[in-house]
Enzyme design. Structure first.
Site, PDB file in Angstrom:
ATOM      1  N   GLU A  11       5.859  13.906  19.266  1.00  0.00           N
ATOM      2  CA  GLU A  11       6.784  13.988  18.135  1.00  0.00           C
ATOM      3  C   GLU A  11       6.373  15.160  17.240  1.00  0.00           C
ATOM      4  OE1 GLU A  11       8.771  10.706  15.129  1.00  0.00           O
ATOM      5  OE2 GLU A  11       6.632  10.562  15.550  1.00  0.00           O
ATOM      6  N   GLU A  20       7.378  -0.393  12.722  1.00  0.00           N
ATOM      7  CA  GLU A  20       8.297   0.692  13.066  1.00  0.00           C
ATOM      8  C   GLU A  20       7.431   1.920  13.247  1.00  0.00           C
ATOM      9  OE1 GLU A  20       9.898   4.112  12.573  1.00  0.00           O
ATOM     10  OE2 GLU A  20      10.456   3.402  10.577  1.00  0.00           O
ATOM     11  N   CYS A  48      11.453   9.681  11.328  1.00  0.00           N
ATOM     12  CA  CYS A  48      11.000   9.049  12.567  1.00  0.00           C
ATOM     13  C   CYS A  48      12.112   8.968  13.608  1.00  0.00           C
ATOM     14  CB  CYS A  48      10.454   7.657  12.286  1.00  0.00           C
ATOM     15  SG  CYS A  48      11.583   6.618  11.360  1.00  0.00           S
ATOM     16  N   LYS A  58       0.874  -1.173   0.000  1.00  0.00           N
ATOM     17  CA  LYS A  58       0.000   0.000   0.000  1.00  0.00           C
ATOM     18  C   LYS A  58       0.906   1.216   0.000  1.00  0.00           C
ATOM     19  CE  LYS A  58      -1.672   2.847   2.298  1.00  0.00           C
ATOM     20  NZ  LYS A  58      -1.549   4.354   2.201  1.00  0.00           N
TER      21      LYS A  58
END
Length: 535
Positions: A432, A300, A334, A223
């Site tokens: 974050e 992750e 990330c 995807k």
């Protein structure tokens, strides 16, 4: 008005017609303008057939159905449309899963050396088309062209690495506790894999997942990210040229139907493995959905990386590390530093030197050779960054540099920002940011900063700078993360295992461990062997 061009006609619907375009001039000109961005000129692709806004199923790009719904892929600099891409459905996903399942029956029987050769050819083609792939990445993601070229090389490195790992999927022989028995293990491909990749590394996240899957003998349904699907489709075109059998790689493109397609991948019993890179919140949803069929998972997920500078550090190296870790891809990685902890004795000097470096940044179009940083991916990202900055300002922090939107450049630009006087009650400490904001927190002692660094539900990466080897061992072992950068701000390497702990997920990508995520261990016991026959 600066005019940019697309490289494909909307009436073009077949791969054979696309192939005839190689080396041809563009068929359609669409103005993609931003009055303030006179340097934003998209280079023409050397190979126009790498721009493939079509469904990729069972080894070929398919014509759009007459009633096919599409969504716009937009240029984050200009905000205008690059291409219309199919809004695929659950039914399309089921067809892709069936194609992958049929291909798996034969692909699993190919030799490891065959799969290695295909991956090697794919790697070579990616590098041969490096400039075109970088152009696409910058166009749909916005990162500077130099960064995009670096990403293409990084993406290719996973294909090279797993081409080398494919023939090295070893089993074991195990001494049996039963006399006359022999025990051995064999690693076998798990089956059809559902892969879900993010937009921040449109090429590298694709190869980091597909590479080990194919090396192990699995087939995949990927995807693609709705913000940056064109790079995924270009990589699929190159995989075709590398010779992979039909059905081994299938690409699903969607924006609106993302939740439904994610659910189908997670609940479809044919899919045996899910690999996802994205937010912790979405990871929890996918994990719950996957429980219905007990899939193997590797996730992750989100990070909140601490970056620690001790007073015995080489300050210049620490500054360079902070710049690369915090501001790479405008803070949209990330593993980028989110909380920068600086020991009190060097806090002011560090802040001053970092400010001088940040002042050197040049913000603009990724195609401008002078640009060091580009836009954020979309307006929602800009809004979140600005909210974090304003929250810190209102709570008493000092915005030393930046802190404002750069709307004269475009709606997705934000100033590189440096904030001092940060405290643990501000949102950046917990959340974050995913943007170009360096938030500096002071600390006194080693014990204090390790406790602050570990005060998080997530644990993906951490960084620290010190020249005391005893401290290096103590701190590295005490940090509750999956990856630690010691005296460096860059930790990504195909040879290194990538992944986190706590709510940053589980499983590892890259390295010798990466291919294990796509295999299952089968044990075989041979009995009745007995002793040597006398006759």
């Amino acid at each position: 008005m600066q005019r940019l061009t697309t490289l494909i006609s909307p009436s073009l619907r077949s791969r054979s017609l696309l192939a005839s375009l190689r080396g041809s001039p563009p068929l359609l000109r669409i103005p993609l303008t931003d009055a303030a961005m006179s340097t934003h000129s998209v280079p023409q692709l050397s190979d126009p057939t790498l721009l493939q806004p079509f469904p990729f199923l069972n080894g070929e790009f398919l014509p759009l159905k007459p009633s096919q719904k599409t969504f716009s892929v937009t240029d984050p600099v200009s905000g205008l449309t690059i291409a219309e891409v199919p809004e695929q459905t659950v039914e399309d996903t089921q067809a892709a899963i069936e194609a992958a399942s049929n291909a798996f029956k034969t692909f699993r029987k190919t030799s490891a050396r065959e799969r290695s050769n295909w991956l090697r050819k794919w790697n070579d083609l990616v590098l041969e088309n490096k400039e075109d792939l970088a152009t696409l990445i910058t166009w749909e993601n916005g990162k500077p062209i130099a960064d995009a070229r670096g990403e293409v090389s990084y993406a290719a490195s996973f294909l090279e690495w797993f081409a080398e790992e494919a023939p090295r999927v070893y089993g074991d022989t195990i001494p049996s506790s039963v006399v006359g028995n022999r025990v051995l293990t064999q690693r076998q491909p798990i089956g059809v894999c559902g892969l879900i990749t993010p937009w921040n590394f449109p090429a590298a996240m694709v190869t980091r997942k597909i590479g080990p899957a194919l090396a192990a003998g699995c087939t995949v349904v990927l995807k693609a990210p709705g913000e940056t699907p064109l790079t995924s489709l270009a990589l699929a075109e190159l995989a075709c040229r590398a010779g992979f059998p039909k059905g081994v790689i299938n690409i699903i493109t969607t924006l609106e139907n993302t939740p439904a397609i994610g659910k189908e991948l997670c609940t479809n019993s044919i899919v045996k493995k899910i690999s996802f890179t994205g937010s912790t919140a979405v990871g929890k949803i996918l994990m719950e959905q996957s429980s219905s069929t007990l899939k193997k998972l590797s996730f992750e997920l989100g990070g909140n990386a601490p970056f620690i500078v001790f007073d015995d550090a080489d300050l210049d190296k620490a500054i360079a590390g902070a710049v690369s870790s915090k501001f790479r891809s405008s803070g949209q990685t990330c593993v980028c530093a989110n909380r920068i902890f600086v020991q009190e004795g060097i806090y002011e000097e560090f802040a001053s030197k970092l400010a001088e470096k940040v002042k050197e940044f040049k913000i603009g179009s990724g195609y401008d050779k002078k640009s060091t940083h580009g836009p954020l991916i979309h307006s929602a990202a800009v809004h979140k960054v600005h909210e974090h900055v304003e929250n810190a300002r209102e709570a008493g922090a000092s915005v030393v540099l930046g802190g404002k939107k750069m709307e004269h450049l475009g709606m997705n630009f934000y100033e590189p920002t440096l904030i001092t006087g940060m405290t643990s009650d501000m949102r950046i400490y917990r959340e974050e940011t995913f943007g170009p904001v360096a938030a500096l927190f002071p600390f006194k002692t080693e014990k204090e900063v390790v406790e602050l660094a570990n005060d998080s539900d997530v644990g993906l990466a951490a960084y620290f700078f010190s020249r005391d080897y005893s401290r290096i061992w103590r701190v590295a072992e005490a940090l509750e993360v999956g990856m630690v950068g010691i005296n460096t701000g860059l930790i990504s390497d195909p040879a290194a295992p990538f992944g986190g702990v706590k709510q940053s997920g589980f499983g590892r990508e890259g390295s010798k461990y990466g291919i294990d995520e796509y295999t299952v261990v089968k044990m075989m016991t041979f009995g009745g062997i007995g002793e040597l026959q006398r006759e």
